[in-house]
Design a protein around this motif. Structure first.
Motif, mmCIF file in Angstrom:
data_model
loop_
_atom_site.group_PDB
_atom_site.id
_atom_site.type_symbol
_atom_site.label_atom_id
_atom_site.label_comp_id
_atom_site.label_asym_id
_atom_site.label_seq_id
_atom_site.Cartn_x
_atom_site.Cartn_y
_atom_site.Cartn_z
ATOM 1 N N THR A 260 5.171 9.901 -0.677
ATOM 2 C CA THR A 260 4.370 9.235 0.117
ATOM 3 C C THR A 260 4.086 7.884 -0.486
ATOM 4 O O THR A 260 4.788 7.052 -0.406
ATOM 5 N N SER A 299 -1.981 6.049 6.410
ATOM 6 C CA SER A 299 -0.943 6.414 5.566
ATOM 7 C C SER A 299 -1.179 7.279 4.654
ATOM 8 O O SER A 299 -2.347 7.359 3.966
ATOM 9 N N ASN A 354 2.480 -0.699 3.973
ATOM 10 C CA ASN A 354 1.850 -0.118 2.848
ATOM 11 C C ASN A 354 1.456 -0.943 1.474
ATOM 12 O O ASN A 354 0.390 -1.044 0.867
#
Length: 864
Positions: A260, A299, A354
């Motif tokens: 992630t 996220s 991100n």
């Protein structure tokens, strides 16, 4: 009401739709605020929106130059060039008012690192300095693509938050740490991009060809070079770092596609103990800003696990030893434009978003914690002096009477890190258990860079945790194989501490007279192999002594080179001029000899003076080969020794004409692609007189194919291991990995592999568990580990026992040739100067090693 012409109306509608699409695309990445229309967007300059293609370095550079020229908030500075000639640049970003007094702001800010003047500064009125860097690994591309968007935001953003940021911060935006790697990777993914994107991980787009884009031109991982600073990208970056002394430094990376997003802090048990706890406290506070930013866009992320803050040679950890907060970001990588993962389909734009979000949250944290960060920086250096006063060790001294180049190279590294180094005025003093040293240098701990000095000289063999993301030891004087000593007596330190070294150290006197008979060149200096390379490239006859001798009242050790004046390809005057030129370039002095008759030892025409052949080197590269270790060998030979290297791919090995080479290098790797025919071809080449230099797994391949007469030492997995909980499996296995430690080896100084060395023990960098037994031939193991080999770093106790008295080098003979087998990499990361000469000796002197002193039969395992 008049009507617009149809063509104009259509054009207007098209323009409006494009503008709307562009705004939607930008607001996917950036805050939905007003932007200055005079500042061009990335799309307006590049012709595509960020994320549609992978930005190439030349495109990035063009955009950065364009946006900097258009914005009064930005100044573009070039701070270096890569090996491929690409500019290394950074943008200095702040408000126009701050730019008008930028040098005054910088000078005041760096005073925070000077305890003598820092107390008088009012941090409440000072801007924070934030250094933001992207994509030090070229194939971790979301960072470098994000940097263009961050630059646009800073240049064009029109909001109260942006104005507050620019008033209260100076941002050093380094958009691309690794231009050569980024160019290589972007070319690969763009050339394989489908118009109809595929998320299939098996597509060629997601499987780069060797050596891949992670590394720089010579295939180095630049994120391991912040402390050693051996590469131009690092040297320029460290100069910028110390020019500004930032409060926060961010390092934007990528990780596996099924992950992630990670942000610091990392594993709490794997923080370098030299780093103050307050550094980690501030890291955690900054992390709350990243948490909020990623929560806002939904996220997934994690923190506090997986990564560490131990090795000071990484971008997120080096700042911690310099009063700065280093922050690592790791984004799951799309490795192209779109890839299917266990977390769903991962798009390139998502990865960029991100990175942008956390770049902006870093800026917000910098302003929000501004006085905390500035005060911490001041306290860090003030506390350093207090710690130095309490420290049992008062300073360090190091030097080597035989090789000034290695000694001065270490001094240069320290100067690049703004460490104060002094000449040792107690000339001839003994250092540790070494002989008296004429040229030595003193590094007192009582100076602002206390923490970093401790990090460079630290010797540690016990740790809170047995897992390490990277190496566990890097003690620099050991890396340079220099005698050194920790000085505990303040009076002795004061007696040794002479004048401060400022600027580059001058070369020794290189003057020598014209010879009528011969010239001599000691093999002691680090650059002697470079000088020999030039001599042989010029077609000169060069001999090397295999026994010590005396001449003109002076002693010469094994490895001394002899260049006779007669029978050369040039006359005496031309030879003298050539040697003067070589000496000037390599900084290695020649000595004039007027006679060939030695009162002690062999004469210059003796059979004990072997004639050397110019090395014609083939370095095997390609799939299965460690690109790091291949690059380190290539860099050493090309950059430091001026040896032309042919890089031959393993995939076409059977088509190569090996008769063109007399030295073949096989670094660590799997060479199964060579097959039986390749092994037979190589064995025939060795038998005809070639020198094969193999290390680590290449030795195992050579042994299994009948080329190397060595016995690989197997690990005894599972023997006498008690029952353990399943939950301990990963940690137990990780604790048996040798990620990088320093071990001690004992050496045979009379052996050609050790010419130029003078101490019977040397530090060796050990990484991995490959090992082989000592040879049965008593002359064929010139290097072996000592009985208790661990000097610094972490090695599991079982592995230490396995290392004890095992071979570090074995010379094997096949026909008229030699296979030189090394269990370690002598060229580790370009800064392990201490063992580079072993590699050089294998290349230059492998041809003169006696077959009777080499292993000629493969040893059999015990009991068979």
């Amino acid at each position: 009401m008049s009507r617009l012409p149809l063509t104009l109306l259509l054009g207007l509608v098209c323009w409006m739709s494009m503008a709307q699409a562009q705004k939607q695309a930008l607001t996917y990445y950036l805050p939905d605020i007003e932007y200055d229309s005079d500042i061009p967007t990335p799309e307006q300059v590049l012709g595509y929106q960020i994320g549609e293609w992978h930005i190439t370095h030349d495109q990035l550079l063009f955009y950065m130059r364009t946006v900097a020229a258009a914005s009064p908030r930005m100044q573009l500075v070039e701070h270096g060039r890569t090996y491929e000639g690409r500019p290394l640049i950074h943008l200095i970003v702040s408000s126009p008012a701050n730019h008008s007094q930028l040098e005054e702001i910088r000078e005041q800010h760096v005073q925070l690192s000077d305890p003598a003047s820092a107390s008088n500064l009012n941090t409440g009125e000072m801007p924070v300095v934030i250094y933001q860097g992207f994509s030090i690994h070229g194939n971790e591309a979301s960072g470098v693509n994000a940097s263009a968007l961050v630059a646009y935001y800073l240049a064009a953003g029109k909001s109260a938050e942006v104005n507050t940021l620019l008033d209260n911060a100076v941002i050093i935006l380094d958009p691309c740490f690794n231009p050569d790697g980024v160019q290589r990777f972007s070319t690969w993914v763009n050339m394989h991009k489908n118009d109809n994107l595929t998320s299939d991980p098996q597509d060629r787009e997601y499987s780069e060809s060797w050596p891949r884009g992670r590394t720089n031109h010579y295939w180095f991982d630049l994120n391991r070079d912040w402390l050693p600073v051996q590469l131009p990208e690092s040297q320029g970056r460290i100069e910028v770092f110390h020019r500004w002394k930032p409060n926060i430094l961010t390092d934007h990376h990528e990780m596996g596609s099924s992950s992630t997003f990670f942000f610091m802090p990392g594993e709490p048990t794997r923080v370098n103990p030299i780093t103050p706890q307050k550094n980690q406290d501030l890291t955690a506070k900054i992390g709350t800003y990243h948490q909020a930013a990623l929560d806002q866009i939904g996220s997934l992320y994690y923190s506090g696990e997986g990564y560490d803050d131990f090795y000071y040679g990484k971008g997120s950890t080096y700042p911690d030893a310099n009063g700065c907060i280093g922050i690592l970001f790791e984004q799951a990588s799309s490795r192209g434009h779109l890839q299917k993962t266990q977390n769903g389909v991962l798009s390139f734009p998502f990865t960029i978003r991100n990175q942008v979000a956390t770049a902006l949250s870093t800026q917000k944290a910098g302003v929000g914690l501004r006085t905390d960060l500035l005060d911490f920086q001041r306290e860090f250096y003030q506390e350093g002096l207090k710690k130095a006063a309490r420290d049992r060790v008062k300073g360090f001294v190091f030097g080597d009477s035989h090789d000034a180049t290695r000694t001065r190279a270490l001094v240069k590294i320290m100067q690049q890190h703004q460490i104060q180094v002094y000449r040792n005025k107690d000339t001839g003093a003994k250092i540790g258990d070494a002989e008296s040293v004429e040229e030595a240098y003193v590094v007192p701990l009582d100076q602002p860079q206390y923490h970093l000095i401790k990090g460079m000289f630290d010797v540690r063999t016990s740790f809170e945790d047995s897992l390490f993301y990277d190496i566990s030891a890097w003690t620099l004087p050991l890396a340079f194989n220099l005698p050194y000593e920790a000085i505990t007596d303040k009076g002795r330190l004061n007696a040794m501490q002479g004048e401060l070294v400022q600027g580059a150290l001058p070369s020794d006197n290189l003057n020598f007279s014209k010879a009528s008979y011969a010239y001599l060149l000691s093999w002691d200096d680090y650059q002697a192999p470079q000088a020999l390379s030039h001599l042989l490239s010029a077609g000169l006859i060069v001999r090397v002594t295999t026994k010590p001798f005396q001449l003109g009242g002076k002693s010469y050790d094994v490895g001394t080179l002899v260049i006779p004046v007669q029978q050369e390809v040039m006359n005496a005057d031309e030879l003298y001029t050539k040697l003067q030129s070589i000496s000037e370039e390599t900084k290695v002095p020649f000595v004039t000899a007027s006679t060939g008759l030695s009162p002690i030892g062999p004469d210059l025409g003796s059979r004990d003076m072997g004639v050397l052949e110019a090395p014609k080197v083939l370095l095997l590269v390609g799939d299965g080969v460690s690109s790091y270790e291949a690059g380190e060998a290539w860099h050493l030979l090309d950059q430091r020794y001026d040896i032309a290297v042919t890089k031959g791919s393993t995939t076409v090995f059977n088509r190569l004409d090996l008769s063109r080479y007399n030295v073949i290098i096989m670094v660590d790797g799997s060479y199964s692609s060579l097959g039986k025919s390749g092994a037979g071809k190589l064995k025939s080449w060795v038998s005809q007189g070639g020198t094969l230099v193999a290390s680590k797994r290449a030795v195992s391949w050579a042994a299994s194919n009948g080329l190397a007469n060595v016995l690989v030492k197997k690990r005894e997995e599972g023997k006498d291991r008690p029952q353990r909980p399943y939950g301990k499996l990963a940690r137990d296995n990780g604790g048996r990995v040798v990620g990088g430690a320093i071990v001690e080896a004992e050496v045979d100084l009379s052996h050609p592999l050790l010419y130029g060395y003078h101490r019977e023990k040397m530090p060796v960098f050990r990484r991995g568990t490959f090992l082989f037994e000592a040879a049965k031939n008593p002359y064929a193991t010139p290097i072996r580990y000592t009985e208790n080999p661990l000097l610094s770093g972490y090695v599991h106790k079982d592995e230490q026992k396995r290392l004890s008295k095992a071979a570090a080098a074995v010379v094997s003979a096949t026909g008229r040739g030699k296979v030189i087998c090394l269990s370690d990499n002598p060229n580790f990361r370009a800064f392990w100067y201490g063992t580079n000469k072993i590699f050089a000796n294998a290349i230059f002197f492998g041809q003169i090693i006696s077959s009777s002193g080499s292993e000629t039969q493969a040893p059999k395992p015990a009991g068979k």
